[in-house]
Design a protein around this motif. Structure first.
Motif, PDB file in Angstrom:
ATOM      1  N   ARG A   6       7.160 -11.038   4.136  1.00 56.13           N
ATOM      2  CA  ARG A   6       6.551 -10.303   3.546  1.00 56.13           C
ATOM      3  C   ARG A   6       7.350 -10.063   2.196  1.00 56.13           C
ATOM      4  NH1 ARG A   6       2.227  -7.804   5.502  1.00 56.13           N
ATOM      5  NH2 ARG A   6       1.950  -7.471   7.634  1.00 56.13           N
ATOM      6  N   VAL A  52      -0.693  -6.160  -0.108  1.00 61.81           N
ATOM      7  CA  VAL A  52       0.272  -6.931   0.693  1.00 61.81           C
ATOM      8  C   VAL A  52       0.421  -8.394   0.270  1.00 61.81           C
ATOM      9  CG1 VAL A  52      -0.285  -5.259   2.780  1.00 61.81           C
ATOM     10  CG2 VAL A  52      -1.663  -7.662   2.403  1.00 61.81           C
ATOM     11  N   TRP A  54       2.543 -12.203   1.394  1.00 56.72           N
ATOM     12  CA  TRP A  54       3.327 -13.087   2.184  1.00 56.72           C
ATOM     13  C   TRP A  54       3.811 -14.111   1.303  1.00 56.72           C
ATOM     14  CZ3 TRP A  54       5.165 -12.599   7.078  1.00 56.72           C
ATOM     15  CH2 TRP A  54       4.419 -11.502   7.833  1.00 56.72           C
ATOM     16  N   ARG A 108      -2.099 -15.484   7.172  1.00 59.15           N
ATOM     17  CA  ARG A 108      -1.172 -14.337   7.213  1.00 59.15           C
ATOM     18  C   ARG A 108      -2.090 -12.940   6.460  1.00 59.15           C
ATOM     19  NH1 ARG A 108       4.456 -15.022   8.901  1.00 59.15           N
ATOM     20  NH2 ARG A 108       4.484 -17.216   9.796  1.00 59.15           N
ATOM     21  N   ASP A 112      -3.860  -9.801   7.855  1.00 63.79           N
ATOM     22  CA  ASP A 112      -3.538  -8.295   7.310  1.00 63.79           C
ATOM     23  C   ASP A 112      -4.795  -7.567   6.961  1.00 63.79           C
ATOM     24  OD1 ASP A 112      -0.750  -8.383   7.591  1.00 63.79           O
ATOM     25  OD2 ASP A 112      -0.536  -8.934   5.520  1.00 63.79           O
ATOM     26  N   GLU A 115      -6.580  -6.460   9.908  1.00 63.41           N
ATOM     27  CA  GLU A 115      -5.742  -5.338  10.354  1.00 63.41           C
ATOM     28  C   GLU A 115      -6.076  -4.104   9.656  1.00 63.41           C
ATOM     29  OE1 GLU A 115      -1.286  -4.182  10.797  1.00 63.41           O
ATOM     30  OE2 GLU A 115      -1.808  -6.096  11.766  1.00 63.41           O
ATOM     31  N   TYR A 116      -6.358  -4.263   8.556  1.00 68.94           N
ATOM     32  CA  TYR A 116      -6.687  -2.971   7.487  1.00 68.94           C
ATOM     33  C   TYR A 116      -8.220  -2.524   8.025  1.00 68.94           C
ATOM     34  CZ  TYR A 116      -6.763  -0.407   3.313  1.00 68.94           C
ATOM     35  OH  TYR A 116      -6.901   0.955   2.465  1.00 68.94           O
TER      36      TYR A 116
END
Length: 149
Positions: A6, A52, A54, A108, A112, A115-116
C-alpha cells in the motif's frame, strides 16, 4: 520478485513523480506545477480513507502504481449505495509492462472499492489501458460527458 504494498506517506513524493510522468506520457499539456495540489489531495484523502493506492516494487524501485478515490452521490438504480470508486494513477514502468503487474494492482484496488461499499468503479481509460479494463470486465459508458469550469 515483484512485491505489492500500500502507498504510505513515505513513498508519496515518488508516487507523485510517477503520476506526473504518466500524465506526460498520456499527452497532457503542463500549464502549472501540479505537485503541491497532488501532495495536498493525496495526503488529505489517504488520511480520511477516501483514497487508496497499491504500488508494485522491484526491490525498492516503484515499477507500478494504482489509485482509487471514493466518492458518494445520490443512489441510482445501477449503484444503489451511491458509492463510486474513481480509478486513477494506473501506470506501469515501460520495462515491466505486459507482465500482469497492472492487472494485479487493479485487482487490489477493486477489492478495496468492494470493501468500501462501492457499487461501481469508473475510469477514463487511456488508449493503452482499454484492453486491460475490457479484459477485466469494464464496459464502455457512452454517456460520459465533461464540462470544464
Amino acid at each position: 520478485m515483484i512485491e505489492y504494498r500500500r502507498l504510505t506517506e513515505k513513498e508519496l513524493d515518488r508516487f507523485i513523480d510517477m503520476r506526473i510522468h504518466q500524465l506526460r506520457e498520456e499527452g497532457a499539456k503542463e500549464q502549472l506545477n501540479l505537485v503541491p495540489a497532488l501532495r495536498d489531495y493525496y495526503s488529505r484523502h489517504m488520511a480520511d480513507g477516501t483514497f487508496v493506492s497499491w504500488l508494485a516494487f522491484d526491490e525498492e524501485k516503484i515499477i507500478g502504481t494504482s489509485g482509487m478515490s471514493f466518492v458518494e452521490k445520490p443512489p441510482y438504480f445501477q449503484c444503489p449505495s451511491g458509492k463510486i470508486g474513481l480509478l486513477s494513477s494506473m501506470f506501469t514502468d515501460l520495462d515491466y509492462r505486459r507482465k500482469g503487474i497492472a492487472r494485479e494492482l487493479l485487482s487490489r484496488v477493486i477489492s478495496d472499492a468492494r470493501e468500501y461499499g462501492c457499487g461501481t468503479v469508473q475510469i477514463t481509460a487511456s488508449d493503452m489501458g482499454v484492453k486491460l479494463y475490457t479484459d477485466y470486465g469494464f464496459v464502455h459508458n457512452g454517456n460520459f460527458m465533461q464540462y470544464a469550469l
